[in-house]
Design an enzyme around this catalytic site. Structure first.
Site, PDB file in Angstrom:
ATOM      1  N   LYS A 111      62.815  34.940  35.625  1.00 14.72           N
ATOM      2  CA  LYS A 111      63.802  35.099  36.705  1.00 14.72           C
ATOM      3  C   LYS A 111      65.057  34.275  36.490  1.00 14.72           C
ATOM      4  O   LYS A 111      64.998  33.129  36.074  1.00 14.72           O
ATOM      5  CB  LYS A 111      63.163  34.734  38.030  1.00 14.72           C
ATOM      6  N   ILE A 428      42.129  41.179  42.499  1.00 11.81           N
ATOM      7  CA  ILE A 428      43.241  40.629  43.274  1.00 11.81           C
ATOM      8  C   ILE A 428      43.736  41.584  44.352  1.00 11.81           C
ATOM      9  O   ILE A 428      44.512  41.210  45.221  1.00 11.81           O
ATOM     10  CB  ILE A 428      44.387  40.195  42.328  1.00 11.81           C
ATOM     11  N   SER A 430      44.916  45.401  44.281  1.00  6.70           N
ATOM     12  CA  SER A 430      45.222  46.806  44.028  1.00  6.70           C
ATOM     13  C   SER A 430      44.399  47.335  42.855  1.00  6.70           C
ATOM     14  O   SER A 430      44.053  46.597  41.935  1.00  6.70           O
ATOM     15  CB  SER A 430      46.712  46.981  43.745  1.00  6.70           C
ATOM     16  N   ASP A 596      48.521  36.999  50.073  1.00  9.09           N
ATOM     17  CA  ASP A 596      49.232  36.844  48.798  1.00  9.09           C
ATOM     18  C   ASP A 596      50.545  36.108  48.976  1.00  9.09           C
ATOM     19  O   ASP A 596      51.345  36.453  49.831  1.00  9.09           O
ATOM     20  CB  ASP A 596      49.555  38.226  48.214  1.00  9.09           C
ATOM     21  N   HIS A 691      48.769  42.529  32.360  1.00  5.70           N
ATOM     22  CA  HIS A 691      50.074  43.039  31.928  1.00  5.70           C
ATOM     23  C   HIS A 691      49.964  43.808  30.616  1.00  5.70           C
ATOM     24  O   HIS A 691      50.939  44.354  30.134  1.00  5.70           O
ATOM     25  CB  HIS A 691      51.075  41.888  31.769  1.00  5.70           C
TER      26      HIS A 691
HETATM   27  N1  GLN Z   1      47.279  42.110  46.265  1.00  6.22           N
HETATM   28  C1  GLN Z   1      48.363  42.456  45.417  1.00  6.22           C
HETATM   29  C2  GLN Z   1      47.904  43.444  44.371  1.00  6.22           C
HETATM   30  O1  GLN Z   1      46.832  43.341  43.900  1.00  6.22           O
HETATM   31  C3  GLN Z   1      48.928  41.255  44.734  1.00  6.22           C
HETATM   32  C4  GLN Z   1      50.075  41.630  43.856  1.00  6.22           C
HETATM   33  C5  GLN Z   1      50.876  40.471  43.359  1.00  6.22           C
HETATM   34  O2  GLN Z   1      50.449  39.347  43.401  1.00  6.22           O
HETATM   35  N2  GLN Z   1      52.050  40.701  42.857  1.00  6.22           N
HETATM   36  O3  GLN Z   1      48.633  44.331  43.978  1.00  6.22           O
HETATM   37 ZN    ZN Z   2      49.858  38.496  41.132  1.00  8.16          ZN
END
Ligand code: GLN
Ligand code: ZN
Length: 749
Positions: A111, A428, A430, A596, A691
């Protein structure tokens, strides 16, 4: 005398994201390079002529980029990382550096200061020989000249370029060589563009500079001004004050100094040093979207005038307009649109402010000032933005709210109630967003399908997601977030006080653009936002289903925020809305809620003097949001990075029962800070790099977990991926999570 005006930089992606579309078509092999170049030129031309017709005096060239200006600077200096040096074709090499190719990983991105724009991080490696390449600058300068515009040439300055580079040692070890290339660039420009104005961007100086940086600043600009001949040199900073640098530059024969008076109010303290030079006064906010308060700007100009004579003041944007959307043209009828100013409108504002400051006031200017004043007053008192109930409700929470029980007490209750195995596994939030899923959301929005059909469709996706998680044996499940387009937009669309634009796209990186919501008024939650889906998901499994919310600080940091009350106050209002959601989730039997805070770190101030205040209110907002959780409701939070060396004390204060973070790539290197600190709460250090499309095998997961066990206690560790799985494919996620769960199991035996 007419007051001069300057635009620090202009958005390049185009009013209809033409550059994005052309880039992506080119990358997909659908259009030839020539066509991409044609589109790019057409955009430059449109943007230049717009500024010229608006009456701007100093219009930027070289603010255009096919991907990013730091990457362009690498090319300008010949700073090509080893792995790309063998690519002969310049365009092919450029995009390979930006996006990677079959043989090599792309350069990394991060960033740009405290914005949501990502730049390409230069890599200074062994064998690097700096070598000037001024061709892009000269060709764009020439293009503009053919349109009757003597462009101001934008270049990222040597201190900022090096300061943001990645290298094994100190990037400033490359100072002399880099400076040599910069000097050559000046010579090249001087040969073609006598008398041109060069704007060196040096925003690195808004972060508390070191004595070494200041010393090199002096060396650099002494050397550059010594060879500049008739060229005029302007050094510009933005996003904060840069008084230390101003003091140094004051002693050098630079033509001008550009300062941000919107986000760097303290710049006024350093103005004595500017005497005898031009002051580029950044007054129109380049990173927010509100109409400028002309009366305030003119008063500020009067203040500035005490140090710098009016004829030396150039009226400017606070930073490049790259961070603002393009134009209001497509924003339609919402009553708030009149309060907004995007890039095009900001250009016009600037011209008016300059005219109003220079006087004498023509009827046109007096009328504009009157209308501006009326608009600002109307916005302040508009019933659209103030909601007395929200004010009352938010105040009722008082300061420093916290939840029931200490971590130790809560942990004991939760461990007993949940009876999770050692090294519990989870994800996490999604799961893969398939094209079918996106079509489903699009169809309901466009009313092509009924609400019922949509709901049934989403429920089917949730069912499948749960079935898969049960099959592989994950311990704490998620519903997969199929109903969410974006983790902020989803909540913003249901909260009061948010506005969604039609076309307010802002470049985030390369061809990627984001459309941040606008928080224009008091925020409140008219109805539950996630309860329906989470309750449904919980009803489908005997395992624990995690509720999933986006935290107050992240919602704030990824929006355009109203500027009439402090950000901290907006954060509190969002926190109260989330408080209600947590309480409602708990009431329907949800036992774990994840809040989050992906963007928690982005909001950090650039100056140390402001850090403590930010941490205080940001932590407070998070704690308020979860303060309704009972002892036996476990609160998770998630952050998308792992470098907590400077913020571990803040993470501690947030006091989440579990924090999941990103460590699959960095391993224990950054994790050690938790150990050193004796961090007491539970941690889920990511073991799966989401990623990358790679599917780690079981052995790799075992290694990852083993290494986490070297620094963290076994009864505190969770096993999970780095982040959400949204951008991955099911074919990748399924085997990867299966391997992850099996690996965790081998440690339990
Ligand atoms: N809960 C979100 C997901 O899993 C968290 C995404 C994130 O931290 N950018 O997409
Ligand atoms: Zn994340």
């Amino acid at each position: 005398m007419a007051q001069k005006t300057l635009i620090t930089g202009y958005p390049r992606i185009g009013g209809n994201r033409e550059l994005k579309k052309a880039l992506e078509s080119y990358w997909a092999g659908e259009i030839p390079l020539d066509e991409l170049k044609k589109t790019a030129f057409a955009l430059r031309k449109t943007h230049w002529l717009f500024q010229k017709e608006a009456g701007i005096d100093f219009i930027s060239v070289n603010d255009f980029s096919y991907y990013d200006a730091m990457l362009d600077t690498c090319v300008m200096l010949g700073a090509i990382p080893q792995r790309f040096r063998s690519i002969k074709d310049a365009d092919e090499r450029y995009f390979a550096m930006a996006r990677g190719n079959a043989a090599s990983l792309a350069m990394s991105m991060t960033k740009w200061f405290n914005t949501n724009y990502h730049y390409i991080v230069p890599e200074l490696d062994d064998g690097l020989v700096f070598k000037a390449d001024s061709s892009k600058i000269l060709s764009e300068y020439k293009e503009a000249r053919e349109l009757g515009i003597e462009g101001k040439i934008n270049i990222i300055g040597p201190l900022t370029f090096l300061g943001l580079s990645k290298t094994a040692g100190d990037p400033y070890d490359y100072f002399d060589e880099a400076l040599g290339a910069y000097i050559q660039v000046l010579r090249d420009i001087a040969a073609h563009a006598q008398g041109a104005l060069i704007q060196f961007d040096e925003p690195i100086f808004v972060r508390d500079p070191s004595p070494k940086q200041l010393d090199l600043l002096k060396k650099a600009y002494a050397a550059l001004t010594a060879v500049s001949g008739k060229l005029r040199i302007l050094v510009t900073t933005y996003f904060e004050h840069s008084n230390e640098a101003t003091a140094v530059l004051g002693g050098l024969p630079v033509w001008g100094i550009g300062l941000d008076f919107v986000h760097g109010a303290r710049n006024i303290e350093g103005l004595r040093a500017v005497a005898g030079k031009r002051l580029i006064a950044g007054l129109v906010d380049g990173r927010n979207i509100w109409v400028n308060d002309a009366e305030k700007s003119l008063a500020l100009l009067e203040d500035i005038g005490r140090f710098v004579p009016a004829e030396d003041i150039v009226i400017s944007t606070s930073c490049s307009l790259l961070h603002a959307p393009y134009s209001l043209e497509k924003e339609g009828g919402s009553p708030l649109v009149q309060w907004l100013a995007f890039a095009q409108e900001k250009v016009r504002e600037l011209v008016f402010i300059a005219k109003a400051f220079a006087g004498p006031k023509t009827p046109e200017i007096s009328e504009w000032l009157r209308a501006n004043k009326a608009l600002i007053a109307a916005r302040k008192s508009s019933p659209l933005i103030t909601d007395p109930d929200t004010a009352k409700r938010t105040a009722s929470f008082g300061a420093g709210v916290s939840r029931e029980g200490t971590f130790a007490e809560r942990n004991a209750v939760q461990k007993k109630a949940f009876a999770l195995p050692e090294l519990p596994t989870t994800t996490i939030g999604s799961f893969p967003q398939t094209s079918q899923l996106r079509a489903l959301r699009r169809d309901v929005k466009a009313k092509r399908i009924t609400e019922e059909a949509y709901e049934a469709g989403i429920k089917r996706v949730i069912d499948e997601c749960i079935a898969f998680q049960e099959e592989v044996g994950l311990d704490v499940l998620v519903h997969g977030e199929p109903e969410r387009n974006d983790m902020v937009e989803y909540f913003g669309e249901m909260l009061k006080g948010f506005h969604f634009t039609n076309n307010a796209w802002v470049q985030s990186y390369g061809s990627r653009c984001v459309k941040p919501p606008i928080i224009y008024g008091d925020v409140s939650r008219p109805y539950p936002m996630t309860v329906k889906w989470i309750a449904y998901a919980q009803s489908k499994t005997a395992k624990i289903m995690k509720g999933m919310l986006t935290g107050p600080v992240t919602i704030l940091n990824w929006s355009f925020v109203r500027d009439d009350i402090p950000r901290s106050a907006v954060a509190r209002q969002i926190a109260v809305s989330l408080y209600d959601e947590v309480v409602d989730l708990q009431a329907v039997g949800i036992r774990i809620v994840q809040v989050d805070e992906a963007a928690f770190k982005e909001g950090y101030p650039l100056r140390k003097e402001n850090v403590a205040a930010y941490e205080n209110w940001a932590v407070d907002a998070f704690r308020l949001a979860v303060s309704g959780a009972k002892k036996d409701t476990q609160i998770h939070t998630h952050m998308c990075y792992s470098d907590f060396s400077d913020s571990i004390h803040t993470i501690e204060k947030m006091d989440a029962d579990v924090i999941t973070i990103e460590t699959a790539r960095s391993g224990n290197r950054l994790l050690a800070v938790f150990q050193e600190r004796g961090y007491a709460n539970e941690i889920g250090p990511g073991v799966y790099d989401i990623h990358s499309p790679r599917i780690p095998d079981k052995k790799e997961f075992i290694e990852q977990i083993k290494s986490r066990l070297e620094v963290l206690a076994k009864d505190k560790i969770w096993v999970n991926p780095d982040c959400g799985l949204k951008t991955r494919k099911w074919e990748e996620v399924k085997p990867a999570l299966k391997n992850m769960v099996e690996a965790a199991r081998t440690f339990r035996r």
